[in-house]
Each structure stands twice: as structure tokens, then as C-alpha cells.
Design an enzyme around this catalytic site. Structure first.
Site, PDB file in Angstrom:
ATOM      1  N   ASP A 114      32.064  68.319  -4.106  1.00 35.41           N
ATOM      2  CA  ASP A 114      30.901  68.996  -4.964  1.00 35.41           C
ATOM      3  C   ASP A 114      30.585  68.227  -6.025  1.00 35.41           C
ATOM      4  OD1 ASP A 114      33.793  68.958  -6.254  1.00 35.41           O
ATOM      5  OD2 ASP A 114      32.965  70.346  -7.964  1.00 35.41           O
ATOM      6  N   GLU A 154      35.764  70.341  -8.114  1.00 31.71           N
ATOM      7  CA  GLU A 154      36.506  69.522  -9.207  1.00 31.71           C
ATOM      8  C   GLU A 154      35.681  69.430 -10.447  1.00 31.71           C
ATOM      9  OE1 GLU A 154      37.155  65.841 -11.277  1.00 31.71           O
ATOM     10  OE2 GLU A 154      35.196  66.588 -10.417  1.00 31.71           O
TER      11      GLU A 154
END
Length: 487
Positions: free
Chosen positions: A123, A190
């Protein structure tokens, strides 16, 4: 006269003894860098470059408001990985955790050994609205130009995901069989804490009783001009990361008309509290990961700096004063205080009945949330101000004397032969903290050479990676897999 001569003689002897001891400490300081065993091999560079370029084009953006995340992009990215790394998907066991987090198991020939884990996340942070036009190449284009690959995720942290899989794909093509189990673990959130990605991976593996010898995540990198007295690039491997907490200072009381203010208003009291915290600061102490950093780099310093750090016990107060002069080095040796938000007042001629301030704190290992709250309350010394604090503690501190750290150090030196590889304390957060509970050691290192401008671009405009830097990252991941098998 005789007493004076005797005193001078004693002083001279003591001075000579001081010089002898400190010079001995300096001259006998040995390097803690392993000799490089230079990387010897070839890569399918065209495949590697094109694959990272394509990976950047998927808008796998994390938002604090999770409902805004376009999970179609995430699913498409996972399908892309399967198509791009056929040998990995044919030879490794792969499972999805929480639908989008990935765990790969590369089964080793010796099941008596504990596994090691390489982790990353795919991400990325959003592009700040209104800044798209400031990019030299569109942020999700994956443009290959001027010897660089451009786009969000080239530094943080699709380079890790693609780099690890490229390394495995290449080793598999060579017929490589690991001795111990190797796990690849990729989170998908994250940037917003990893609670549904890495955290769920850890929960899943913990239920199976899987414990790692070490886990390596992103974190420090190889940078220049970071350490005074060291003219070589320094690669910093995070052995711990600071805790992150938010403290609120809040006071409530009568307001009233601004024409008749009290001597101490709500705003004034909060402002005074903030001022006291900034003026006092948390105590500084060169210990733990900060101390480890300088033990590793001291032998590589110019003579003057080496002399000081070789005799740290004698010069520690001087060293701490030097480190406190710059925000980056000050953060290495103390818990930091950063007031970020102030809430008070709605009308220019009315005293607010409530005032509050938000402070972001980054906690040193050993400074618990309870200790930090107590320190704030004692420093501001105002029982009318309510202090609340929430957040995460600092992570555990991993070993720098273990084979695990030495394997990472050796792998980095094999690729970056001129770099000094040393431990340090990571200021930002990473998924590594989630793995503390199932790993003997957790380390944080992004194996690329970065400038200060690169660091600013990591979550900013014009994020990109040089092709050579990216290829070196793949080489490092190949090396760390091989080095782990030697133990």
C-alpha cells in the site's frame, strides 16, 4: 615551592596517564565491518525494471478512512504478482490473510532450523490533492526515464515487495534450495498502522507456533553525510523503533467577556504548559540503539571524532551536547515533544471556556506511556490541566551481536562494499513492530542508497528510484537469503 612542584608533578602524571589511556583506546579501536564478499551473479534486469514500473501503476492507496480504499486495485495488484512471478507461485506455498495480505513459505531442506522472514508492504500514501501537476511524471505512471523509475511506491515500499519476489524468482531459476524456511510477508495497510495486514499475519502464524530467528522489514537506508566524521556512506539498520503517542492537554473553566480577563486564561495556561515542555524537554541519554550506532561507526571516523567516541565514558556529556544541536541527532537520544494542534476560542471578544493542545511524542525505548504522562504532569505543574495520553510503546531492541544482525550486515556489504553498516533507532513506524511477538529479532532496513532529497520525496512529490539502486536492492535480498542459510 616544593608543594607547588609536587602538585605540578602529580598533575603532569595524571595528564600523561589520561593521554596514554585515551590514545590507547583510540588506536586499538577495531572496525566492526565484515569484509565484503562481492555479489557475483546476473539479473534479468529488463524483467525487473518493467515489473516494478507496472507495479507502480496500481493505485493501492491506504486511507485513514478505510472505506475510501479501492480494493479492486488491491485485488488487481495481487493478480499481477501471480502473473509476474511464475516460479515463485509454482514453488512456494502462498496464502492470503484477510483477503489482501500475503504470506509465502519457501520450504527449506532443514526443518530443524527456525525460519527467517522478509516483509514489506504494497500500500502507498495518497498524493496530496492539488500537487499532481508538480510531478515530473504522473505519480502512478511508473514512467521509466533518465535512468529512474518514477511513481508512488518506488521508495515506500513496492520496491521491497517486488525486490524480494524478483530475488526469489532469480534464485529459483538458478535451482537454489534454501536450507531453512524463508517466509515473505506482505501487508496492505502499513501506512495506516498495519492492523488488518501485518497484525493479522502475525496472529495467523502465532496460532501455528511459528517463530522466526529474525524478520527484516523496511526502515533505515544507506545515506551520506549522516554521521559527523564519517565520509563514507552509512547504512543504518533499525534495531528498534520509537513509540508513537498523542497527548492531550485540556483545561475547562469559566470564560467571560474579553474586556475583563483573568490574569491566567485558559489559553494562557495551556500556552504556558507547552512552553514549559519545549523549554525543559525530556532528559537526553546516549544509550541503547543510539549508543550502538556510534560504537559501529566510531572506528570509521576521522581521528578527532574517533578519539572522542573511543572514550565515550569520559566525553559523554560533550557528545550529548553536540547531538542535541540538531533535531535528527537529538531525536536519537531522547523522547521528543512536538505540539501539533491547538483548540481554543470561537469569537474574538469572548474568552474560551475550554482550551486544549495536542502533542505528538516519539518515545525512546524504556520510556513507557505512564512515565511520559507523569513527566508531562510534573513539568507543566498545573493541576487544572488534565493530561491524557494514548499510543504505542517503543518496540523491543534487537541484538547487534547476533548472527542475525551480522548476516544483514554482510549482505549489505556484499552489495554496497564501501558503506559502513551500523544499527540505529528508527523514528518512524513500520510493520516490523507487529512481528516482535513471533521473532527473536526484528530489523528495519531498506537496501538502497538515498540522498536527503530522496527522503523528502518518500511521501512527497516526485518519488522515484534510480534503476541501479533498485537492482542493488534485489541483489541484497538475494544475498540475505544466502547469508541466512550459512547459519
Amino acid at each position: 615551592m616544593k608543594k607547588l612542584k609536587l602538585s605540578l608533578t602529580i598533575i603532569g602524571v595524571m595528564l600523561l596517564l589520561f593521554i596514554t589511556i585515551t590514545m590507547f583506546n583510540t588506536l586499538t579501536l577495531k572496525s566492526r565491518q565484515p569484509q565484503p564478499d562481492p555479489f557475483n551473479g546476473t539479473l534479468d534486469e529488463d524483467h525487473a525494471i518493467e515489473t516494478l514500473s507496472q507495479a507502480i501503476q496500481f493505485k493501492t492507496i491506504s486511507y485513514q478512512e478505510r472505506s475510501k480504499m479501492n480494493m479492486v486495485e488491491f485485488s488487481s495488484f495481487l493478480s499481477f504478482l501471480e502473473k509476474s512471478f511464475p516460479k515463485v507461485y509454482q514453488n512456494l506455498e502462498m496464502e492470503k490473510v484477510n483477503d489482501y495480505a500475503l504470506v509465502y513459505r519457501w520450504k527449506g531442506s532443514n526443518q530443524e532450523k527456525s525460519p527467517v522472514g522478509l516483509t514489506s508492504h504494497y500500500d502507498v500514501v495518497p498524493v496530496l490533492e492539488g500537487t499532481e501537476e508538480n510531478w515530473e511524471h504522473p505519480p502512478f505512471s511508473g514512467t521509466i526515464a533518465d535512468g529512474k523509475i518514477w511513481g508512488r511506491g518506488t521508495l515506500d515500499d513496492k520496491i521491497g515487495v517486488i525486490g524480494i519476489l524478483e530475488a526469489a524468482e532469480h534464485l529459483l531459476s538458478e535451482g537454489y534450495q534454501p536450507d531453512r524456511d524463508i517466509y515473505f510477508m506482505f501487508g496492505y495497510d502499513e501506512e495506516i498502522g498495519g492492523d488488518e495486514g501485518a497484525s493479522e499475519i502475525v496472529r495467523t502464524l502465532n496460532k501455528r507456533g511459528i517463530n522466526f530467528d529474525f524478520v527484516l522489514d523496511e526502515g533505515g537506508a544507506i545515506v551520506e553525510n549522516m554521521v559527523p566524521g564519517v565520509d563514507k556512506p552509512v547504512g543504518v539498520v533499525g534495531i528498534s523503533e520509537k513509540g508513537s503517542a498523542t497527548a492531550e492537554l485540556m483545561i475547562e473553566g469559566s470564560g467571560g467577556h474579553s474586556s475583563q480577563p483573568k490574569n491566567r486564561t485558559n489559553i494562557g495556561r495551556i500556552a504556558s504548559a507547552i512552553s514549559k515542555l519545549e523549554e525543559t524537554q525530556f532528559p537526553a541519554d546516549l544509550q541503547g540503539p543510539g549508543e550502538d550506532l556510534f560504537e559501529f561507526v566510531a572506528p570509521e571516523m576521522s581521528f578527532g571524532m574517533k578519539y572522542v567516541f573511543a572514550n565515550k565514558l569520559m566525553f559523554e556529556p560533550v557528545i550529548e551536547r553536540i547531538l542535541l544541536q540538531q533535531p535528527a541527532s537529538a531525536a536519537l537520544i531522547r523522547t521528543t515533544v512536538a505540539p501539533t494542534i491547538f483548540h481554543a476560542g470561537e469569537q474574538y471578544n469572548a474568552l474560551p471556556e475550554k482550551a486544549a493542545a495536542i502533542i505528538n511524542l516519539r518515545l525512546m525505548p524504556g520510556d513507557s506511556l505512564d512515565k511520559v504522562k507523569q513527566y508531562i504532569e510534573e513539568t507543566i505543574d498545573d493541576d487544572q490541566i488534565k493530561v491524557t495520553i494514548e499510543g504505542s510503546e517503543a518496540s523491543g531492541v534487537s541484538s547487534v551481536d547476533s548472527w542475525q544482525f551480522k548476516a544483514i550486515q554482510q549482505g549489505a556489504r556484499n552489495v554496497y562494499q564501501d558503506a559502513v553498516i551500523a544499527p540505529y533507532l528508527m523514528f518512524a513506524g513500520s510493520d516490523a513492530k507487529h512481528y516482535d511477538s513471533i521473532s527473536e529479532n526484528t530489523y528495519r532496513f531498506l537496501p538502497v542508497q538515498l540522498t536527503s532529497d530522496d527522503l523528502n520525496r518518500m511521501h512527497g512529490t516526485n518519488e522515484h528510484i534510480s534503476i541501479e539502486n533498485y537492482l542493488d536492492a534485489i541483489r541484497f535480498y538475494m544475498e540475505i537469503i544466502r547469508e541466512s542459510d550459512k547459519q
